[in-house]
Design a protein around this motif. Sequence first.
Motif, PDB file in Angstrom:
ATOM      1  N   SER A  27      10.304   1.814   1.696  1.00 35.33           N
ATOM      2  CA  SER A  27       9.146   1.290   2.421  1.00 35.33           C
ATOM      3  C   SER A  27       9.567   0.664   3.751  1.00 35.33           C
ATOM      4  O   SER A  27       8.940   0.892   4.794  1.00 35.33           O
ATOM      5  CB  SER A  27       8.416   0.261   1.563  1.00 35.33           C
ATOM      6  N   PHE A  58       1.179  -4.325   3.192  1.00 32.81           N
ATOM      7  CA  PHE A  58       2.398  -4.189   2.392  1.00 32.81           C
ATOM      8  C   PHE A  58       2.737  -5.508   1.696  1.00 32.81           C
ATOM      9  O   PHE A  58       3.085  -5.538   0.508  1.00 32.81           O
ATOM     10  CB  PHE A  58       3.548  -3.744   3.292  1.00 32.81           C
ATOM     11  N   THR A  92      -3.850  -0.204   1.290  1.00 30.38           N
ATOM     12  CA  THR A  92      -2.697   0.605   1.691  1.00 30.38           C
ATOM     13  C   THR A  92      -3.149   1.962   2.214  1.00 30.38           C
ATOM     14  O   THR A  92      -2.683   2.441   3.258  1.00 30.38           O
ATOM     15  CB  THR A  92      -1.734   0.789   0.504  1.00 30.38           C
ATOM     16  N   ALA A 122       5.038   8.872   2.858  1.00 34.52           N
ATOM     17  CA  ALA A 122       4.746   7.560   2.274  1.00 34.52           C
ATOM     18  C   ALA A 122       3.613   7.654   1.261  1.00 34.52           C
ATOM     19  O   ALA A 122       3.690   7.080   0.165  1.00 34.52           O
ATOM     20  CB  ALA A 122       4.393   6.564   3.375  1.00 34.52           C
ATOM     21  N   ILE A 126       4.214   6.793  -2.658  1.00 27.33           N
ATOM     22  CA  ILE A 126       3.438   5.717  -3.295  1.00 27.33           C
ATOM     23  C   ILE A 126       2.664   6.254  -4.491  1.00 27.33           C
ATOM     24  O   ILE A 126       2.615   5.628  -5.558  1.00 27.33           O
ATOM     25  CB  ILE A 126       2.488   5.061  -2.277  1.00 27.33           C
TER      26      ILE A 126
END
Length: 374
Positions: A27, A58, A92, A122, A126
Amino acid sequence: MTVDPHKVRQESMIAMLEREHRSLTSSFLALALLAVAFAFFPNKLTMYALLTLRLASFAFTRRAASALENAVRKRRESASPQRTMIIAMALTGITLGLMLLPPPADTPFAAVQMVRAVILIAVALIAVTLAAMPAPRDAMLASFFVTTCSLSLVEPQLANPAIWLVAAIICLGIRTYASSTGHHIVAAAEVLVEKRQLSEDLSIALARAEYLGSRDALTGLGNRRKLFEQRETGCADESRHVLMIDLDRFKTINDDFGHSVGDRVLVAAADIIRERLAQAGSSDDLAFRLGGEEFLVILNQDDGAAARLFAEDLRLEIADIRSREKGLEGATISASIGIARWQPGEEFDDVLQRSDAACYMAKNTGRNRVRAAA
Protein backbone atom coordinates in the motif's frame (compact mmCIF):
# COMPACT_ATOMS: atom_id res chain seq x y z
CA MET A 1 -17.98 -33.93 12.32
CA THR A 2 -20.00 -30.72 12.55
CA VAL A 3 -17.78 -27.65 12.36
CA ASP A 4 -18.87 -24.55 14.25
CA PRO A 5 -19.64 -21.96 11.51
CA HIS A 6 -18.95 -19.11 13.92
CA LYS A 7 -15.41 -20.37 14.50
CA VAL A 8 -14.89 -20.82 10.75
CA ARG A 9 -16.03 -17.27 10.13
CA GLN A 10 -13.78 -16.04 12.91
CA GLU A 11 -10.73 -17.82 11.51
CA SER A 12 -11.51 -16.51 8.01
CA MET A 13 -11.75 -12.96 9.26
CA ILE A 14 -8.52 -13.27 11.22
CA ALA A 15 -6.78 -14.62 8.11
CA MET A 16 -8.12 -11.70 6.07
CA LEU A 17 -7.10 -9.11 8.62
CA GLU A 18 -3.61 -10.59 8.87
CA ARG A 19 -3.33 -10.43 5.06
CA GLU A 20 -4.47 -6.82 5.19
CA HIS A 21 -1.79 -6.07 7.77
CA ARG A 22 0.90 -7.74 5.66
CA SER A 23 -0.15 -5.70 2.62
CA LEU A 24 0.91 -2.42 4.26
CA THR A 25 4.22 -2.39 2.39
CA SER A 26 2.44 -2.75 -0.95
CA SER A 27 0.00 0.00 0.00
CA PHE A 28 2.79 2.43 0.88
CA LEU A 29 4.59 1.55 -2.36
CA ALA A 30 1.45 2.28 -4.37
CA LEU A 31 1.02 5.64 -2.65
CA ALA A 32 4.66 6.49 -3.34
CA LEU A 33 4.31 5.59 -7.04
CA LEU A 34 1.21 7.73 -7.32
CA ALA A 35 3.01 10.64 -5.69
CA VAL A 36 5.83 10.33 -8.21
CA ALA A 37 3.47 10.08 -11.17
CA PHE A 38 1.39 13.09 -10.07
CA ALA A 39 4.52 15.21 -10.05
CA PHE A 40 4.38 15.10 -13.87
CA PHE A 41 0.70 16.10 -14.06
CA PRO A 42 -0.02 19.73 -15.04
CA ASN A 43 -2.85 19.76 -12.48
CA LYS A 44 -0.62 18.33 -9.79
CA LEU A 45 -2.32 20.32 -6.99
CA THR A 46 -5.66 18.69 -7.80
CA MET A 47 -4.11 15.24 -7.98
CA TYR A 48 -2.17 15.69 -4.74
CA ALA A 49 -5.41 16.81 -3.07
CA LEU A 50 -6.98 13.55 -4.25
CA LEU A 51 -3.91 11.67 -3.00
CA THR A 52 -4.38 13.34 0.38
CA LEU A 53 -7.96 12.08 0.44
CA ARG A 54 -6.62 8.62 -0.36
CA LEU A 55 -4.16 8.87 2.53
CA ALA A 56 -6.98 9.88 4.89
CA SER A 57 -9.09 6.97 3.63
CA PHE A 58 -6.12 4.64 4.07
CA ALA A 59 -5.65 5.77 7.67
CA PHE A 60 -9.36 5.30 8.37
CA THR A 61 -9.24 1.81 6.86
CA ARG A 62 -6.28 0.83 9.02
CA ARG A 63 -8.09 2.03 12.13
CA ALA A 64 -11.26 0.15 11.17
CA ALA A 65 -9.29 -3.03 10.42
CA SER A 66 -7.48 -2.84 13.77
CA ALA A 67 -10.77 -2.37 15.65
CA LEU A 68 -12.33 -5.33 13.82
CA GLU A 69 -9.31 -7.56 14.42
CA ASN A 70 -9.32 -6.67 18.12
CA ALA A 71 -13.03 -7.49 18.40
CA VAL A 72 -12.66 -10.81 16.56
CA ARG A 73 -9.61 -12.00 18.49
CA LYS A 74 -11.18 -11.11 21.83
CA ARG A 75 -14.50 -12.66 20.77
CA ARG A 76 -16.38 -9.46 21.36
CA GLU A 77 -19.41 -8.20 19.43
CA SER A 78 -18.12 -7.34 15.94
CA ALA A 79 -21.19 -6.05 14.08
CA SER A 80 -20.28 -2.39 14.65
CA PRO A 81 -16.59 -2.77 13.63
CA GLN A 82 -17.74 -4.65 10.52
CA ARG A 83 -20.06 -1.80 9.54
CA THR A 84 -17.19 0.64 10.03
CA MET A 85 -15.00 -1.57 7.83
CA ILE A 86 -17.64 -1.54 5.09
CA ILE A 87 -17.77 2.27 5.20
CA ALA A 88 -13.97 2.45 5.13
CA MET A 89 -13.75 0.20 2.07
CA ALA A 90 -16.48 2.17 0.30
CA LEU A 91 -14.41 5.31 0.85
CA THR A 92 -11.37 3.42 -0.45
CA GLY A 93 -13.20 2.66 -3.69
CA ILE A 94 -14.28 6.29 -4.05
CA THR A 95 -10.80 7.75 -3.50
CA LEU A 96 -9.22 5.23 -5.88
CA GLY A 97 -11.84 5.98 -8.52
CA LEU A 98 -11.37 9.75 -8.22
CA MET A 99 -7.68 9.41 -9.05
CA LEU A 100 -8.70 8.13 -12.50
CA LEU A 101 -9.89 11.63 -13.26
CA PRO A 102 -8.90 12.29 -16.92
CA PRO A 103 -5.63 14.26 -16.97
CA PRO A 104 -4.97 17.36 -19.10
CA ALA A 105 -3.98 16.71 -22.70
CA ASP A 106 -0.31 17.59 -22.15
CA THR A 107 0.19 15.05 -19.35
CA PRO A 108 3.06 12.61 -20.10
CA PHE A 109 1.71 9.29 -21.38
CA ALA A 110 3.96 7.24 -19.05
CA ALA A 111 2.71 9.08 -15.96
CA VAL A 112 -0.93 8.54 -16.95
CA GLN A 113 -0.38 4.84 -17.58
CA MET A 114 1.49 4.46 -14.29
CA VAL A 115 -1.43 5.95 -12.36
CA ARG A 116 -3.98 3.75 -14.14
CA ALA A 117 -1.87 0.61 -13.63
CA VAL A 118 -1.29 1.36 -9.94
CA ILE A 119 -5.01 2.06 -9.36
CA LEU A 120 -6.18 -1.14 -11.08
CA ILE A 121 -3.55 -3.26 -9.32
CA ALA A 122 -4.48 -1.66 -5.99
CA VAL A 123 -8.18 -2.41 -6.53
CA ALA A 124 -7.39 -6.03 -7.43
CA LEU A 125 -5.02 -6.54 -4.47
CA ILE A 126 -7.47 -5.01 -1.99
CA ALA A 127 -10.30 -7.18 -3.32
CA VAL A 128 -8.18 -10.33 -3.04
CA THR A 129 -6.88 -9.33 0.39
CA LEU A 130 -10.49 -9.06 1.61
CA ALA A 131 -11.59 -12.10 -0.40
CA ALA A 132 -13.36 -13.83 2.50
CA MET A 133 -15.07 -10.64 3.69
CA PRO A 134 -17.72 -10.16 0.96
CA ALA A 135 -19.43 -7.05 2.30
CA PRO A 136 -16.33 -4.78 2.59
CA ARG A 137 -14.89 -6.20 -0.65
CA ASP A 138 -18.06 -5.60 -2.66
CA ALA A 139 -18.55 -2.17 -1.09
CA MET A 140 -15.11 -1.16 -2.37
CA LEU A 141 -15.69 -2.55 -5.87
CA ALA A 142 -19.17 -1.03 -6.14
CA SER A 143 -18.05 2.42 -4.98
CA PHE A 144 -15.05 2.26 -7.33
CA PHE A 145 -17.28 1.40 -10.31
CA VAL A 146 -19.86 4.08 -9.48
CA THR A 147 -17.14 6.70 -9.00
CA THR A 148 -15.40 5.92 -12.29
CA CYS A 149 -18.73 6.05 -14.12
CA SER A 150 -19.62 9.32 -12.37
CA LEU A 151 -16.50 10.95 -13.80
CA SER A 152 -18.52 11.36 -17.01
CA LEU A 153 -20.29 14.21 -15.24
CA VAL A 154 -16.95 16.07 -15.19
CA GLU A 155 -15.71 14.85 -18.54
CA PRO A 156 -18.61 14.42 -21.00
CA GLN A 157 -16.34 12.48 -23.37
CA LEU A 158 -16.35 9.68 -20.79
CA ALA A 159 -20.13 9.31 -21.09
CA ASN A 160 -19.54 6.34 -23.33
CA PRO A 161 -21.39 3.05 -22.72
CA ALA A 162 -18.33 1.17 -23.97
CA ILE A 163 -16.18 2.69 -21.23
CA TRP A 164 -18.79 1.83 -18.62
CA LEU A 165 -18.96 -1.73 -19.97
CA VAL A 166 -15.18 -2.10 -19.72
CA ALA A 167 -15.25 -0.78 -16.14
CA ALA A 168 -18.05 -3.21 -15.28
CA ILE A 169 -16.16 -6.15 -16.81
CA ILE A 170 -13.00 -5.24 -14.91
CA CYS A 171 -14.86 -4.95 -11.58
CA LEU A 172 -16.81 -8.17 -12.16
CA GLY A 173 -13.62 -10.01 -13.16
CA ILE A 174 -11.83 -8.84 -10.03
CA ARG A 175 -14.85 -9.78 -7.90
CA THR A 176 -15.08 -13.26 -9.46
CA TYR A 177 -11.41 -13.96 -8.82
CA ALA A 178 -11.60 -12.55 -5.28
CA SER A 179 -14.74 -14.57 -4.54
CA SER A 180 -13.01 -17.78 -5.67
CA THR A 181 -10.05 -16.93 -3.45
CA GLY A 182 -12.47 -16.29 -0.58
CA HIS A 183 -13.98 -19.76 -0.95
CA HIS A 184 -10.52 -21.30 -0.71
CA ILE A 185 -9.76 -19.26 2.40
CA VAL A 186 -13.03 -20.33 4.04
CA ALA A 187 -12.31 -23.97 3.13
CA ALA A 188 -8.85 -23.66 4.69
CA ALA A 189 -10.43 -22.14 7.81
CA GLU A 190 -12.87 -25.06 8.00
CA VAL A 191 -9.99 -27.53 7.84
CA LEU A 192 -8.11 -25.58 10.51
CA VAL A 193 -11.14 -25.46 12.83
CA GLU A 194 -11.86 -29.15 12.24
CA LYS A 195 -8.26 -30.15 13.01
CA ARG A 196 -8.26 -27.97 16.11
CA GLN A 197 -11.55 -29.50 17.24
CA LEU A 198 -10.25 -33.02 16.59
CA SER A 199 -7.12 -32.20 18.56
CA GLU A 200 -9.18 -30.87 21.46
CA ASP A 201 -11.48 -33.91 21.37
CA LEU A 202 -8.46 -36.21 21.32
CA SER A 203 -6.87 -34.38 24.24
CA ILE A 204 -10.10 -34.66 26.22
CA ALA A 205 -10.42 -38.35 25.35
CA LEU A 206 -6.81 -39.03 26.35
CA ALA A 207 -7.24 -37.10 29.59
CA ARG A 208 -10.44 -39.01 30.33
CA ALA A 209 -8.78 -42.33 29.52
CA GLU A 210 -5.86 -41.45 31.77
CA TYR A 211 -8.28 -40.40 34.52
CA LEU A 212 -10.38 -43.56 34.22
CA GLY A 213 -7.22 -45.64 34.08
CA SER A 214 -6.36 -44.55 37.61
CA ARG A 215 -9.84 -43.88 39.04
CA ASP A 216 -12.72 -46.01 40.18
CA ALA A 217 -15.57 -45.43 37.75
CA LEU A 218 -18.30 -45.44 40.43
CA THR A 219 -16.81 -43.37 43.25
CA GLY A 220 -14.09 -41.34 41.51
CA LEU A 221 -11.52 -42.41 44.10
CA GLY A 222 -8.21 -43.92 43.07
CA ASN A 223 -8.30 -47.56 41.97
CA ARG A 224 -5.88 -50.41 42.64
CA ARG A 225 -3.58 -49.29 39.83
CA LYS A 226 -3.32 -45.85 41.36
CA LEU A 227 -2.79 -47.33 44.81
CA PHE A 228 0.06 -49.59 43.83
CA GLU A 229 1.94 -46.65 42.37
CA GLN A 230 2.73 -46.09 46.05
CA ARG A 231 5.10 -49.01 45.71
CA GLU A 232 7.24 -46.77 43.53
CA THR A 233 7.03 -43.67 45.71
CA GLY A 234 7.39 -45.40 49.07
CA CYS A 235 6.89 -43.59 52.37
CA ALA A 236 7.92 -40.00 53.01
CA ASP A 237 10.56 -38.99 55.53
CA GLU A 238 7.88 -38.85 58.23
CA SER A 239 5.71 -41.85 59.03
CA ARG A 240 2.12 -41.94 57.84
CA HIS A 241 -0.90 -44.08 58.63
CA VAL A 242 -2.79 -46.43 56.34
CA LEU A 243 -6.50 -47.04 56.99
CA MET A 244 -8.21 -50.14 55.60
CA ILE A 245 -12.00 -49.56 55.54
CA ASP A 246 -14.50 -52.34 54.93
CA LEU A 247 -18.26 -51.78 54.92
CA ASP A 248 -19.90 -54.36 57.19
CA ARG A 249 -22.37 -56.88 55.76
CA PHE A 250 -22.51 -55.03 52.46
CA LYS A 251 -23.87 -58.09 50.64
CA THR A 252 -26.97 -57.89 52.85
CA ILE A 253 -27.60 -54.32 51.66
CA ASN A 254 -27.38 -55.44 48.04
CA ASP A 255 -29.66 -58.42 48.69
CA ASP A 256 -32.28 -56.53 50.70
CA PHE A 257 -32.33 -53.17 48.88
CA GLY A 258 -30.83 -53.88 45.46
CA HIS A 259 -27.52 -53.11 43.82
CA SER A 260 -28.52 -49.57 42.89
CA VAL A 261 -28.95 -48.78 46.59
CA GLY A 262 -25.65 -50.53 47.30
CA ASP A 263 -23.97 -48.27 44.75
CA ARG A 264 -25.48 -45.24 46.49
CA VAL A 265 -23.99 -46.41 49.78
CA LEU A 266 -20.55 -46.83 48.17
CA VAL A 267 -20.71 -43.37 46.62
CA ALA A 268 -21.85 -41.86 49.93
CA ALA A 269 -18.99 -43.58 51.79
CA ALA A 270 -16.51 -42.30 49.17
CA ASP A 271 -17.88 -38.77 49.55
CA ILE A 272 -17.46 -38.95 53.32
CA ILE A 273 -13.85 -40.11 52.93
CA ARG A 274 -13.21 -37.29 50.47
CA GLU A 275 -14.78 -34.70 52.77
CA ARG A 276 -12.86 -35.90 55.82
CA LEU A 277 -9.57 -35.77 53.92
CA ALA A 278 -10.34 -32.23 52.76
CA GLN A 279 -11.07 -31.19 56.35
CA ALA A 280 -7.75 -32.73 57.39
CA GLY A 281 -5.95 -30.75 54.69
CA SER A 282 -5.13 -33.82 52.56
CA SER A 283 -5.81 -34.57 48.92
CA ASP A 284 -8.39 -37.16 47.85
CA ASP A 285 -5.59 -38.62 45.69
CA LEU A 286 -4.74 -40.52 48.88
CA ALA A 287 -8.12 -42.30 48.98
CA PHE A 288 -8.77 -45.50 47.04
CA ARG A 289 -11.47 -48.04 46.38
CA LEU A 290 -9.88 -51.46 46.28
CA GLY A 291 -12.97 -53.14 44.91
CA GLY A 292 -16.33 -54.22 46.25
CA GLU A 293 -16.91 -52.54 49.60
CA GLU A 294 -13.23 -52.03 50.52
CA PHE A 295 -11.57 -48.61 50.71
CA LEU A 296 -8.10 -47.52 51.72
CA VAL A 297 -6.82 -44.14 52.92
CA ILE A 298 -3.22 -43.02 53.25
CA LEU A 299 -3.27 -40.39 55.95
CA ASN A 300 -0.47 -37.82 56.08
CA GLN A 301 -0.48 -37.97 59.86
CA ASP A 302 2.43 -39.02 62.06
CA ASP A 303 0.45 -38.80 65.32
CA GLY A 304 -1.18 -42.15 66.05
CA ALA A 305 -3.83 -40.61 68.32
CA ALA A 306 -4.84 -38.12 65.60
CA ALA A 307 -5.02 -40.93 63.05
CA ARG A 308 -7.23 -42.92 65.41
CA LEU A 309 -9.52 -39.90 65.92
CA PHE A 310 -9.75 -39.46 62.13
CA ALA A 311 -10.75 -43.13 61.75
CA GLU A 312 -13.36 -42.89 64.53
CA ASP A 313 -14.95 -39.80 62.98
CA LEU A 314 -14.98 -41.57 59.64
CA ARG A 315 -16.66 -44.65 61.18
CA LEU A 316 -19.37 -42.53 62.82
CA GLU A 317 -20.15 -40.63 59.63
CA ILE A 318 -20.38 -43.84 57.59
CA ALA A 319 -22.80 -45.23 60.17
CA ASP A 320 -24.88 -42.09 59.67
CA ILE A 321 -25.27 -42.63 55.91
CA ARG A 322 -28.78 -44.03 56.32
CA SER A 323 -29.95 -40.74 57.79
CA ARG A 324 -28.31 -38.78 54.97
CA GLU A 325 -29.69 -40.90 52.12
CA LYS A 326 -33.38 -41.44 51.40
CA GLY A 327 -34.69 -45.00 51.23
CA LEU A 328 -32.11 -46.44 53.62
CA GLU A 329 -34.06 -46.03 56.85
CA GLY A 330 -34.17 -49.78 57.48
CA ALA A 331 -30.61 -50.53 56.46
CA THR A 332 -27.77 -51.25 58.84
CA ILE A 333 -24.66 -49.49 57.59
CA SER A 334 -21.34 -49.52 59.38
CA ALA A 335 -17.65 -49.92 58.69
CA SER A 336 -14.75 -51.77 60.26
CA ILE A 337 -11.47 -49.87 60.03
CA GLY A 338 -7.93 -51.12 60.51
CA ILE A 339 -5.02 -48.71 61.10
CA ALA A 340 -1.34 -49.38 60.52
CA ARG A 341 1.60 -46.99 60.84
CA TRP A 342 3.65 -46.75 57.65
CA GLN A 343 7.21 -46.28 58.76
CA PRO A 344 9.82 -44.58 56.57
CA GLY A 345 11.61 -47.18 54.46
CA GLU A 346 8.87 -49.79 54.98
CA GLU A 347 7.57 -51.55 51.88
CA PHE A 348 4.04 -50.67 50.98
CA ASP A 349 2.95 -54.29 50.74
CA ASP A 350 3.97 -54.80 54.37
CA VAL A 351 1.94 -51.88 55.75
CA LEU A 352 -0.97 -52.91 53.52
CA GLN A 353 -0.92 -56.39 54.98
CA ARG A 354 -0.84 -55.04 58.55
CA SER A 355 -3.72 -52.61 57.98
CA ASP A 356 -5.72 -55.44 56.41
CA ALA A 357 -5.04 -57.64 59.44
CA ALA A 358 -6.19 -54.81 61.75
CA CYS A 359 -9.40 -54.50 59.72
CA TYR A 360 -10.07 -58.23 60.11
CA MET A 361 -9.48 -57.81 63.82
CA ALA A 362 -12.14 -55.10 63.90
CA LYS A 363 -14.60 -57.38 62.10
CA ASN A 364 -13.83 -60.39 64.30
CA THR A 365 -14.38 -58.36 67.48
CA GLY A 366 -17.88 -57.21 66.60
CA ARG A 367 -17.62 -54.93 63.51
CA ASN A 368 -18.35 -51.17 63.41
CA ARG A 369 -15.13 -50.35 65.20
CA VAL A 370 -11.54 -49.24 64.72
CA ARG A 371 -8.54 -51.41 65.47
CA ALA A 372 -4.84 -50.56 65.15
CA ALA A 373 -2.13 -52.96 64.07
CA ALA A 374 0.49 -53.83 66.65
